[in-house]
Design an enzyme around this catalytic site. Structure first.
Site, short mmCIF file in Angstrom:
data_model
loop_
_atom_site.label_atom_id
_atom_site.label_comp_id
_atom_site.label_asym_id
_atom_site.label_seq_id
_atom_site.Cartn_x
_atom_site.Cartn_y
_atom_site.Cartn_z
CB CYS A 113 -0.93 -0.20 1.23
SG CYS A 113 -2.38 1.08 1.05
CG HIS A 114 -0.03 4.74 1.58
ND1 HIS A 114 -1.47 4.39 1.33
CD2 HIS A 114 -0.27 6.23 1.13
CE1 HIS A 114 -2.16 5.21 0.94
NE2 HIS A 114 -1.52 6.42 0.80
#
Length: 188
Positions: A113-114
Site C-alpha cells: 500500500c503506502h
C-alpha cells in the site's frame, strides 16, 4: 505452504502509529504460521496504534525499539502501509537507516500500500518494477521505479502490493521471497 517454510527466519516489521491494521496483522499471521519469528520494530516505545480503514484502532506492543534494533539481527523486513505510518517513518533518519540496511545487505523486503514511501526514502526504488496504492504512482516513477498496477510484484528482492484486497497475493509472494533469506541475517 509448508508450516516450517520460514523456520528460523527473523523478520522485522517496521511501524509507528497509523499503520493500516490489516496490512500488519494478516501478513504477520501468515509469516508466523510459516514458521518465522516476527518482531514489531518502532521508534515508539511500548505500543503503536493501528489505523483501521477510516479510524484509529487498537494498540500493539512494540517488541524492539528502533534505538535497540539492529538490522543484522533480522533476515528480512516488512513494511505495512497506512498513510500516517510510512509518512512519519520516512522523515526519521534512524528508521530510514534501518530500512536501507536491508537493501544494502541484499536482504528481502516486502512493502504494501503506502509502505513503498519508506522504500523511496532508502533510495532503493530506482530500476525496480513496483506497485503501490495508486496515489504513490507518481512518487515511485519520480524515484526511478517502473510502476505497474498488479496485485503483487516481485523484483530484485522486493515484494510490493497495492492494497488490503491484495493481501493473499502479497502473503504468498512474501513467503516465497523470504524463504530464500535464511543465513542472510548477519549480512548487514
Amino acid at each position: 505452504m509448508a508450516k516450517d517454510n520460514l523456520q528460523g527466519l527473523n523478520v522485522a516489521i517496521l511501524v509507528t502509529d497509523g499503520f493500516e491494521q490489516v496490512e500488519l496483522t494478516e501478513p504477520r499471521k501468515a509469516l508466523d504460521e510459516a514458521g518465522a519469528t516476527t518482531k514489531l520494530v518502532s521508534p515508539k516505545r511500548d505500543r503503536v496504534r493501528a489505523w483501521y480503514f477510516t479510524e484509529w484502532s487498537v494498540e500493539f506492543p512494540v517488541d524492539v525499539t528502533l534505538d535497540q534494533a539492529k538490522p543484522e539481527d533480522f533476515d528480512a523486513l516488512m513494511l505495512p502501509g497506512g498513510v500516517f505510518n510510512p509518512d512519519s517513518l520516512r522523515i526519521q533518519p534512524k528508521a530510514m537507516a534501518f530500512a536501507k540496511a536491508f537493501f544494502d545487505a541484499g536482504k528481502p523486503v516486502a512493502a504494501i500500500c503506502h509502505g513503498p514511501w519508506t522504500v523511496i526514502e532508502t533510495g532503493a526504488t530506482r530500476g525496480r518494477r513496483m506497485t503501490s496504492w495508486p496515489s504513490l504512482k507518481t512518487d515511485l516513477k519520480n524515484a526511478g521505479a517502473d510502476w505497474v498496477d498488479e496485485e503483487a510484484v516481485v523484483d530484485k528482492g522486493l515484494v510490493t502490493s497495492r492494497k488490503p484486497d491484495d493481501i493473499p497475493a502479497f502473503n504468498r509472494e512474501t513467503i516465497k521471497l523470504f524463504s530464500g533469506a535464511r543465513g542472510r541475517r548477519h549480512a548487514a
